[in-house]
Design a protein around this motif. Structure first.
Motif, PDB file in Angstrom:
ATOM      1  N   TYR A  64       0.895  -1.078  -0.257  1.00 21.13           N
ATOM      2  CA  TYR A  64       0.057  -0.007  -0.205  1.00 21.13           C
ATOM      3  C   TYR A  64       0.556   1.495  -0.372  1.00 21.13           C
ATOM      4  CZ  TYR A  64      -4.393  -3.035   0.884  1.00 21.13           C
ATOM      5  OH  TYR A  64      -5.648  -3.420   0.319  1.00 21.13           O
ATOM      6  N   GLN A  65       1.619   1.387   0.480  1.00 20.93           N
ATOM      7  CA  GLN A  65       2.301   2.218   0.429  1.00 20.93           C
ATOM      8  C   GLN A  65       3.620   2.541  -0.150  1.00 20.93           C
ATOM      9  OE1 GLN A  65       5.447   2.485   3.978  1.00 20.93           O
ATOM     10  NE2 GLN A  65       6.568   3.913   3.548  1.00 20.93           N
ATOM     11  N   ALA A  66       3.756   1.468  -1.576  1.00 18.50           N
ATOM     12  CA  ALA A  66       4.280   1.551  -2.647  1.00 18.50           C
ATOM     13  C   ALA A  66       3.383   2.549  -3.365  1.00 18.50           C
ATOM     14  CB  ALA A  66       5.298   0.295  -3.159  1.00 18.50           C
ATOM     15  N   ALA A  67       2.141   2.009  -3.443  1.00 18.94           N
ATOM     16  CA  ALA A  67       0.911   2.076  -4.234  1.00 18.94           C
ATOM     17  C   ALA A  67       0.547   3.687  -4.387  1.00 18.94           C
ATOM     18  CB  ALA A  67      -0.238   1.636  -4.299  1.00 18.94           C
ATOM     19  N   VAL A  92      -4.247  -3.830  -7.191  1.00 18.91           N
ATOM     20  CA  VAL A  92      -5.980  -3.084  -6.296  1.00 18.91           C
ATOM     21  C   VAL A  92      -5.961  -4.531  -6.514  1.00 18.91           C
ATOM     22  CG1 VAL A  92      -8.341  -2.679  -7.936  1.00 18.91           C
ATOM     23  CG2 VAL A  92      -6.518  -0.286  -7.945  1.00 18.91           C
ATOM     24  N   SER A  93      -6.117  -5.484  -7.659  1.00 20.19           N
ATOM     25  CA  SER A  93      -6.630  -7.003  -7.942  1.00 20.19           C
ATOM     26  C   SER A  93      -5.536  -7.551  -6.439  1.00 20.19           C
ATOM     27  CB  SER A  93      -6.300  -7.581  -9.333  1.00 20.19           C
ATOM     28  OG  SER A  93      -7.061  -6.814 -10.491  1.00 20.19           O
ATOM     29  N   ILE A  94      -4.470  -7.700  -6.531  1.00 20.31           N
ATOM     30  CA  ILE A  94      -3.216  -8.630  -6.277  1.00 20.31           C
ATOM     31  C   ILE A  94      -4.122  -7.687  -4.474  1.00 20.31           C
ATOM     32  CG2 ILE A  94      -1.055  -7.994  -5.188  1.00 20.31           C
ATOM     33  CD1 ILE A  94      -0.058  -7.481  -7.838  1.00 20.31           C
ATOM     34  N   THR A  95      -4.356  -6.492  -3.935  1.00 23.12           N
ATOM     35  CA  THR A  95      -4.650  -6.469  -2.576  1.00 23.12           C
ATOM     36  C   THR A  95      -6.023  -7.051  -2.823  1.00 23.12           C
ATOM     37  OG1 THR A  95      -5.095  -4.306  -3.500  1.00 23.12           O
ATOM     38  CG2 THR A  95      -2.434  -4.678  -2.010  1.00 23.12           C
ATOM     39  N   PRO A 111      -7.551  -9.178   3.900  1.00 21.56           N
ATOM     40  CA  PRO A 111      -8.662 -10.027   4.372  1.00 21.56           C
ATOM     41  C   PRO A 111      -9.754  -9.057   4.888  1.00 21.56           C
ATOM     42  CG  PRO A 111      -6.873 -10.236   5.548  1.00 21.56           C
ATOM     43  CD  PRO A 111      -6.482  -9.307   4.861  1.00 21.56           C
ATOM     44  N   ASP A 112      -8.266  -6.998   5.553  1.00 20.30           N
ATOM     45  CA  ASP A 112      -9.251  -6.218   5.835  1.00 20.30           C
ATOM     46  C   ASP A 112      -9.961  -4.809   4.986  1.00 20.30           C
ATOM     47  OD1 ASP A 112      -9.568  -3.477   7.130  1.00 20.30           O
ATOM     48  OD2 ASP A 112      -8.151  -3.782   8.397  1.00 20.30           O
ATOM     49  N   GLU A 113     -11.163  -5.543   5.559  1.00 22.09           N
ATOM     50  CA  GLU A 113     -12.231  -4.405   4.051  1.00 22.09           C
ATOM     51  C   GLU A 113     -12.237  -3.385   4.038  1.00 22.09           C
ATOM     52  OE1 GLU A 113     -14.699  -5.329   0.807  1.00 22.09           O
ATOM     53  OE2 GLU A 113     -13.666  -6.511   1.957  1.00 22.09           O
ATOM     54  N   ASN A 114     -12.177  -2.594   5.191  1.00 22.24           N
ATOM     55  CA  ASN A 114     -11.615  -1.156   5.343  1.00 22.24           C
ATOM     56  C   ASN A 114     -10.800  -0.898   4.765  1.00 22.24           C
ATOM     57  OD1 ASN A 114     -14.404  -0.839   7.166  1.00 22.24           O
ATOM     58  ND2 ASN A 114     -13.703  -1.301   8.925  1.00 22.24           N
ATOM     59  N   ARG A 115      -9.401  -1.715   5.139  1.00 25.05           N
ATOM     60  CA  ARG A 115      -8.171  -1.255   4.653  1.00 25.05           C
ATOM     61  C   ARG A 115      -8.365  -0.751   2.736  1.00 25.05           C
ATOM     62  NH1 ARG A 115      -2.597  -4.598   6.355  1.00 25.05           N
ATOM     63  NH2 ARG A 115      -3.882  -5.828   5.662  1.00 25.05           N
ATOM     64  N   TRP A 116      -8.949  -2.315   2.215  1.00 30.09           N
ATOM     65  CA  TRP A 116      -8.759  -2.138   0.847  1.00 30.09           C
ATOM     66  C   TRP A 116      -9.524  -1.212   0.457  1.00 30.09           C
ATOM     67  CZ3 TRP A 116     -12.238  -3.389  -2.947  1.00 30.09           C
ATOM     68  CH2 TRP A 116     -11.292  -3.861  -4.241  1.00 30.09           C
ATOM     69  N   ASN A 117     -10.999  -1.140   0.888  1.00 28.07           N
ATOM     70  CA  ASN A 117     -11.892  -0.120   0.528  1.00 28.07           C
ATOM     71  C   ASN A 117     -11.467   1.313   0.953  1.00 28.07           C
ATOM     72  OD1 ASN A 117     -13.767  -1.419  -0.210  1.00 28.07           O
ATOM     73  ND2 ASN A 117     -14.890  -1.605   1.502  1.00 28.07           N
ATOM     74  N   THR A 118     -10.395   1.815   1.862  1.00 24.67           N
ATOM     75  CA  THR A 118      -9.636   3.055   1.558  1.00 24.67           C
ATOM     76  C   THR A 118      -8.195   3.293   0.208  1.00 24.67           C
ATOM     77  OG1 THR A 118     -10.394   3.157   4.539  1.00 24.67           O
ATOM     78  CG2 THR A 118      -8.478   4.482   3.511  1.00 24.67           C
ATOM     79  N   PHE A 119      -7.830   1.957   0.479  1.00 24.43           N
ATOM     80  CA  PHE A 119      -6.987   1.803  -0.230  1.00 24.43           C
ATOM     81  C   PHE A 119      -7.490   2.274  -1.974  1.00 24.43           C
ATOM     82  CE2 PHE A 119      -4.507  -0.362  -3.597  1.00 24.43           C
ATOM     83  CZ  PHE A 119      -4.340   0.758  -4.213  1.00 24.43           C
ATOM     84  N   THR A 120      -8.764   1.621  -2.150  1.00 22.47           N
ATOM     85  CA  THR A 120      -9.534   2.348  -3.937  1.00 22.47           C
ATOM     86  C   THR A 120      -9.858   2.978  -3.664  1.00 22.47           C
ATOM     87  OG1 THR A 120     -11.404   0.663  -3.187  1.00 22.47           O
ATOM     88  CG2 THR A 120      -9.540  -0.997  -4.011  1.00 22.47           C
ATOM     89  N   GLN A 121     -10.209   3.504  -2.433  1.00 26.02           N
ATOM     90  CA  GLN A 121     -11.025   5.415  -2.835  1.00 26.02           C
ATOM     91  C   GLN A 121     -10.425   5.807  -2.767  1.00 26.02           C
ATOM     92  OE1 GLN A 121     -14.656   4.985  -2.812  1.00 26.02           O
ATOM     93  NE2 GLN A 121     -13.931   7.451  -3.733  1.00 26.02           N
TER      94      GLN A 121
END
Length: 191
Positions: free
Chosen positions: A121-124, A137-140, A145-155
């Motif tokens: 996530y930091q590299a992204a 996006v696909s890899i993560t 498993p952390d829906e909040n973290r993944w949604n924060t990243f994609t948002q």
């Protein structure tokens, strides 16, 4: 720049084919897409051909994450390293590998990725290439498993008005996660 090495002789590879130990260095150092692609094909054939993961995919996953997160890749190196991680994250343990090792190589590779998510996530945050961001996006999406973290990243990506490939990948991966109830696991349906 440090060299990325993998001891191919110590792990099972597809059909026993062992690439040159320095093949990963090509990802980091080459500016020529044809040279990088040739190295990619040699690695793919040995470790994750047709998403059938061999034992060699385990140390390869760690090496690829290091390359992506190091900030020392050429443009093509970063593109191809994330492509390889994408294939591994969607992979399944090769049937003959399951018989040989008795373990889920695919789940273990996803565990390696999962353990490295903060670094990915930091590299992204510093990556602007649409193809590479879509792969991340696909890899993560497959591993976090952390829906909040993944949604924060994609948002965060969507808030910065990404190019079409990344925006479509966010949409598709969100739909896939919703349908499947979260990230992937061995035997997960990719339909």
């Amino acid at each position: 720049m440090s060299e990325m090495r993998l001891d191919w002789d110590s792990v099972r590879t597809r059909d026993g084919v062992k690439p040159d130990a320095a093949v990963l260095d090509v990802f980091v150092t080459s500016e020529d897409i044809d040279t990088v692609y040739d190295a990619y094909c040699r690695i793919e054939h040995a470790a994750f051909y047709n998403r059938d993961l061999e034992e060699a995919a385990l140390p390869l996953t760690s090496a690829l994450i290091e390359m992506v997160c190091s900030g020392h890749c050429t443009h093509w190196g970063l593109t191809m390293a994330t492509d390889a991680l994408y294939e591994i994250s969607l992979g399944q343990t090769a049937p003959w590998e399951a018989e040989a090792s008795g373990t889920g190589v695919a789940d273990r590779c996803r565990d390696i990725i999962r353990d490295s998510l903060p670094r990915l996530y930091q590299a992204a945050q510093t990556i602007t290439d649409d193809h590479t961001l879509a792969s991340l996006v696909s890899i993560t999406g497959v591993t976090d498993p952390d829906e909040n973290r993944w949604n924060t990243f994609t948002q965060t990506l969507l808030d910065h008005d990404p190019e079409v490939l990344t925006a479509d990948e966010v949409k598709d991966t969100r739909a896939w996660r919703t349908r499947n109830g979260g990230p992937a696991y061995e035997g997960c349906s990719w339909d």
